[in-house]
Every structure is written in structure tokens, then in C-alpha cells.
Scaffold this active site. Structure first.
Site: not given
Length: 288
Positions: A227, A253-255
Site C-alpha cells: 500500500d 496492495g491497497h485493495f
């Protein structure tokens, strides 16, 4: 083959038509799925398919996101989003639930938890930051001065793909739909207002940490280490206030759900079936 039925509808909350998705047994502990930026409840579609046979999952769209409609003059702030989610919970008659908070879901969820600690049976935290060390330099720059390109397709797509171990596992539908909603009339103005209000969340970090220390809810922390906004340190920081928190850092990552659902869904199912259900039963017994 157990494929759950997903229902869709709207709830009126002080003139805001809140769109939501719901699945699962009505007598199960509800799990409120709080989405992030720039997404909406659609980000939880696969999770609802995976777990809706066992758990009651409810995912609303905030004002300014997804299919939710707002009256003229609605003022966009994180307090305002929390007001609407609080009203949504009350309209559905929920008195005890766990929440899953991702990204913007953290500021919304913690505000609701502060107002109604008696509602909260457990927390699932996925890249939803509540600590100074969980802010990257990029996040601090964005919070201080939201860039003009923040709501463009390139940035929307990057939030899905940056940090992913295998971008081929990240479907393009998410960022494509997010951008569709961002491009609707009035949506960029709404998002800019929220971006400018984001410093209010950082100021509340100490209060949220105090809430965690006081209530010590069963907590499952899931975090994508790639992220760019909320680095891994933000995940481990939760143990400072909830030492019993279960923390899993994933190579994504973020999602994180987009790439790691096959790993995340069993962790959530076990957590809900054991720790969350146990705390809900304790709270219900204490209330009786």
C-alpha cells in the site's frame, strides 16, 4: 453448491437515499462492510459470494459514492458520512454487529463506534489507518494538498494495481466502475470536499486509539504491504492498543481483496465464527 442470494435496495436517511447490498442468514451476527475511496459497496461483491452462505453481510454506499443519492445542499464531510451510516444502521434495526473497514471505512467506522460502543461486537480492519506511523510520505502530501489529478482514471487504476504481487489477478472492473461514478455530475466536487476534510481524521487518531484501549474489541487486521498510502507499520500499530489483535500482512496492495480474496475469506470466516460470535454472546448476556 451454496451460492448466496444478494439483495439490493435503498434506505432513506434524512433525505439521503442510501443504496446497499445484503446477503446471508437474517439471524446471523451482522457484518457491516464499509468501503473505501474511490470505491463503493461493489468492492465487496466477491466477499459476499464467498461468505454470504454463513454470515449476514451488509454493504452500503456512502453519500458521494456508488448508487447512493443525496438531496441538494448535502455537505460532504467525514462527520456527515458517519451521520448517514449511523442513521442507516438505525433504519435497519441493527443493535449489534461487527464491522469491516477499508480505507475511508476506518474514519467512518470509528466515528460510529465512538458514538455507539454498545453496537460493536468486533472489528475487521483492512488497510484502514488509525496511527501516525501508518501514513506514508505520499499520504501526508496528499492530505496536506490534494492533487488535481487525484480523481483521474490513471490514479484510480493505480490504487488497485500498485503494490499487487500479480496485477493479472486484479480485475479491471473495479477501477472502471469507480471512475464511472467519479465522473458523474457533482461527484468530483464531493470527493474534493472529503479530501480537504481528511485532516480531521488524523486529528482523531488519539481518540480512536483510546477507544480501542478502553473497549478492546476482538480485532482482525488484514493489510496489503504494498500500500503506497498506508504502509505496513499501520497494521502492527493496532497491537499497541489491542494486544490480542490478530494481524496478517499480505503480499498485495491497497485493495487487498481484489488479489487475495482466497486467503482473506477463510481468515474472516474463522474470526467471525469464533472470536466475533463469542464477544457478541458476551455482550448480549451482559445486556440481559
Amino acid at each position: 453448491m451454496d451460492i448466496p442470494e444478494v439483495r439490493h435496495g435503498f434506505v432513506d436517511v434524512a433525505g439521503v437515499q442510501v443504496f446497499y447490498r445484503e446477503t446471508g442468514p437474517r439471524d446471523a451476527l451482522p457484518v457491516l462492510l464499509l468501503h473505501g475511496f474511490p470505491s463503493a459497496s461493489h468492492q465487496y461483491r466477491r466477499l459476499m459470494d464467498a461468505l454470504g452462505g454463513r454470515f449476514r453481510l451488509i454493504a452500503p454506499d456512502y453519500p458521494g459514492f456508488g448508487h447512493t443519492r443525496v438531496p441538494d445542499g448535502f455537505v460532504y464531510s467525514f462527520d456527515g458520512l458517519a451521520d448517514v451510516v449511523e442513521g442507516f444502521v438505525q433504519a435497519l434495526g441493527l443493535t449489534r454487529f461487527a464491522w469491516y473497514a477499508f480505507d475511508f471505512g476506518g474514519p467512518v467506522g470509528f466515528r460510529v463506534a465512538q458514538r455507539h460502543p454498545e453496537w460493536i461486537a468486533a472489528l475487521i480492519v483492512q488497510n484502514a489507518n488509525a496511527y501516525e506511523e501508518g501514513l506514508s510520505d505520499q499520504a501526508r502530501r496528499t492530505i496536506a494538498e490534494p492533487p488535481a489529478e487525484l480523481f483521474t482514471l490513471a490514479v484510480t487504476r493505480s490504487q488497485y494495481e500498485d503494490g499487487a504481487a500479480d496485477p493479472a489477478r486484479v480485475a479491471p472492473d473495479g477501477w472502471t466502475l469507480d471512475q464511472h461514478f467519479l465522473d458523474l455530475p457533482g461527484r468530483k466536487e464531493a470527493q474534493l470536499a472529503l479530501a480537504r476534510d481528511y485532516p480531521s481524521n488524523v486529528k482523531l487518531y488519539p481518540a480512536w486509539q483510546e477507544w480501542l484501549r478502553e473497549h478492546r474489541p476482538p480485532t482482525l487486521v488484514l493489510w496489503g504491504r504494498g500500500d503506497a498510502f498506508f504502509p505496513e507499520a499501520g497494521a502492527h500499530a493496532y497491537r499497541r492498543d489491542v494486544p490480542e489483535a490478530e494481524v496478517h500482512v499480505l503480499d498485495t496492495g491497497h485493495f487487498a481483496l481484489e488479489e487475495r480474496l482466497p486467503e482473506i475469506a477463510p481468515l474472516i470466516a474463522r474470526f467471525l465464527g469464533e472470536r466475533a460470535a463469542g464477544r457478541a454472546a458476551e455482550l448480549d448476556a451482559a445486556r440481559a
